[in-house]
Scaffold this active site. Sequence first.
Site, PDB file in Angstrom:
ATOM      1  N   GLY A  87       1.000  -1.352  -0.065  1.00  0.00           N
ATOM      2  CA  GLY A  87      -0.048  -0.113   0.173  1.00  0.00           C
ATOM      3  C   GLY A  87       0.868   1.353  -0.129  1.00  0.00           C
ATOM      4  O   GLY A  87       1.608   1.191  -0.690  1.00  0.00           O
ATOM      5  N   ILE A  88       0.512   1.896   0.683  1.00  0.00           N
ATOM      6  CA  ILE A  88       1.195   3.306   1.070  1.00  0.00           C
ATOM      7  C   ILE A  88       2.856   2.709   1.082  1.00  0.00           C
ATOM      8  O   ILE A  88       3.795   3.294   0.811  1.00  0.00           O
ATOM      9  CB  ILE A  88       0.938   4.187   2.369  1.00  0.00           C
ATOM     10  CG1 ILE A  88      -0.214   4.364   1.970  1.00  0.00           C
ATOM     11  CG2 ILE A  88       1.878   5.677   2.423  1.00  0.00           C
ATOM     12  CD1 ILE A  88      -1.058   5.554   3.535  1.00  0.00           C
ATOM     13  N   TYR A  91      -8.220   1.669  17.182  1.00  0.00           N
ATOM     14  CA  TYR A  91      -7.452   1.785  16.328  1.00  0.00           C
ATOM     15  C   TYR A  91      -7.450   3.637  16.918  1.00  0.00           C
ATOM     16  O   TYR A  91      -5.215   3.489  16.935  1.00  0.00           O
ATOM     17  CB  TYR A  91      -7.863   1.767  14.955  1.00  0.00           C
ATOM     18  CG  TYR A  91      -7.128   2.318  13.784  1.00  0.00           C
ATOM     19  CD1 TYR A  91      -5.994   2.249  13.013  1.00  0.00           C
ATOM     20  CD2 TYR A  91      -7.669   3.897  13.345  1.00  0.00           C
ATOM     21  CE1 TYR A  91      -5.413   2.111  12.465  1.00  0.00           C
ATOM     22  CE2 TYR A  91      -6.432   4.319  12.164  1.00  0.00           C
ATOM     23  CZ  TYR A  91      -5.655   3.939  11.668  1.00  0.00           C
ATOM     24  OH  TYR A  91      -4.755   3.586  10.816  1.00  0.00           O
ATOM     25  N   LYS A 143      -2.896   5.021  17.417  1.00  0.00           N
ATOM     26  CA  LYS A 143      -2.685   6.590  17.299  1.00  0.00           C
ATOM     27  C   LYS A 143      -2.352   7.600  17.752  1.00  0.00           C
ATOM     28  O   LYS A 143      -1.254   7.609  17.322  1.00  0.00           O
ATOM     29  CB  LYS A 143      -3.008   6.677  15.348  1.00  0.00           C
ATOM     30  CG  LYS A 143      -3.867   5.532  14.170  1.00  0.00           C
ATOM     31  CD  LYS A 143      -2.003   4.878  13.710  1.00  0.00           C
ATOM     32  CE  LYS A 143      -1.958   4.330  13.010  1.00  0.00           C
ATOM     33  NZ  LYS A 143      -0.691   3.755  12.362  1.00  0.00           N
ATOM     34  N   ASP A 159       8.632  -7.187   5.307  1.00  0.00           N
ATOM     35  CA  ASP A 159       7.362  -7.074   5.488  1.00  0.00           C
ATOM     36  C   ASP A 159       7.507  -8.797   6.041  1.00  0.00           C
ATOM     37  O   ASP A 159       8.282  -8.910   6.248  1.00  0.00           O
ATOM     38  CB  ASP A 159       6.892  -6.603   4.312  1.00  0.00           C
ATOM     39  CG  ASP A 159       5.144  -6.814   4.255  1.00  0.00           C
ATOM     40  OD1 ASP A 159       4.451  -5.793   4.374  1.00  0.00           O
ATOM     41  OD2 ASP A 159       4.480  -7.470   4.401  1.00  0.00           O
ATOM     42  N   THR A 161      -6.368   3.049  -0.430  1.00  0.00           N
ATOM     43  CA  THR A 161      -5.131   1.027  -0.496  1.00  0.00           C
ATOM     44  C   THR A 161      -6.156   0.210  -0.190  1.00  0.00           C
ATOM     45  O   THR A 161      -7.362   0.358   0.345  1.00  0.00           O
ATOM     46  CB  THR A 161      -4.465   1.605   1.239  1.00  0.00           C
ATOM     47  OG1 THR A 161      -5.634   0.973   1.656  1.00  0.00           O
ATOM     48  CG2 THR A 161      -3.892   2.869   0.816  1.00  0.00           C
ATOM     49  N   ASP A 213       8.555 -10.409  10.953  1.00  0.00           N
ATOM     50  CA  ASP A 213       7.264  -9.765  11.915  1.00  0.00           C
ATOM     51  C   ASP A 213       7.965  -9.205  12.461  1.00  0.00           C
ATOM     52  O   ASP A 213       9.230  -8.866  13.304  1.00  0.00           O
ATOM     53  CB  ASP A 213       6.585 -11.054  12.916  1.00  0.00           C
ATOM     54  CG  ASP A 213       5.664 -10.754  13.110  1.00  0.00           C
ATOM     55  OD1 ASP A 213       5.304  -9.938  13.207  1.00  0.00           O
ATOM     56  OD2 ASP A 213       5.002 -12.065  13.871  1.00  0.00           O
ATOM     57  N   VAL A 231      -6.606   7.382   2.217  1.00  0.00           N
ATOM     58  CA  VAL A 231      -6.058   6.895   1.047  1.00  0.00           C
ATOM     59  C   VAL A 231      -6.949   5.598   0.634  1.00  0.00           C
ATOM     60  O   VAL A 231      -6.802   4.680   1.278  1.00  0.00           O
ATOM     61  CB  VAL A 231      -5.009   6.948   1.974  1.00  0.00           C
ATOM     62  CG1 VAL A 231      -3.600   6.380   0.662  1.00  0.00           C
ATOM     63  CG2 VAL A 231      -4.292   7.999   2.742  1.00  0.00           C
TER      64      VAL A 231
END
Length: 260
Positions: free
Chosen positions: A21-22, A156, A160, A41, A191, A68, A189
């Site tokens: 994605g981003i 979430y 953040k 990743d 994605t 991970d 965004v």
Amino acid sequence: MSYADMFSLAGRHAVVIGAGGIGAEVVAGLAAHGARVSSLDKSLPTADSATQRAAAEHEGEHAAYEIDILDEAALSELAAQLGPVEVLVVTAAMNVRKQLLDYTAEEYDRVVDLNLRGTFHALRAFGPGMAEQGRGSIIAFSSLRALTVEPGQGVYAATKAGVVQMLRTLAAELGPNGVRVNAVAPGVVETPLTQQIRSDEQWNHAYASKSALGRWARPEEMVGAVVYLASDASTFVTGSQLVVDGGWTAIDGRFTPPFG
């Protein structure tokens, strides 16, 4: 240094954790500005894809690693193997969209572990090396949800906001060592992770119309903020959150009152 060179990342080693994605656009963008990029990743095919694109489009020896972020020992070991790193970008995150009272303990742990503890592991793995070498730029992705919330985004949003405060603290702690630490807060965004929302016509339109620009962001529109924070164009910027949300958090609703 000339102003023309302020955004150059030539000769710098950048690590991007979360290459889908981003993150994939960030890998390509950093490579385009001259950085050697290591893509990390949980899925090696994802990291490979981002790295191969960077290599195909831009010169440089880029590499991909399957890791991970929640495996602290493995991440620290890889950080030691990679050698000096001047730029660290952390994009890895997840969300479970549910109202708070419907959350299970397992869902809570999954979101908090990846978003907050994973970022913590990344900072601990790469921060000491930057402090020792006396230079570096750490950039982690937060979200507009660190600033504003909506039903179903509580856990979430909490992670953040926590990431931002953790970055600010690290900025204070590593500033004397010449290491800068900042956040990038995207708006909505396009994605794969937001496909569920964009597939719902009403939901998609509501999000698009909330920003001043009246649309969703494209992943590549996050790259400029990262390059800026990674480069010498931002040498006096630390402890900040750069909001890239199309004006979402600047607007009090979308109703335009009649004038005259």
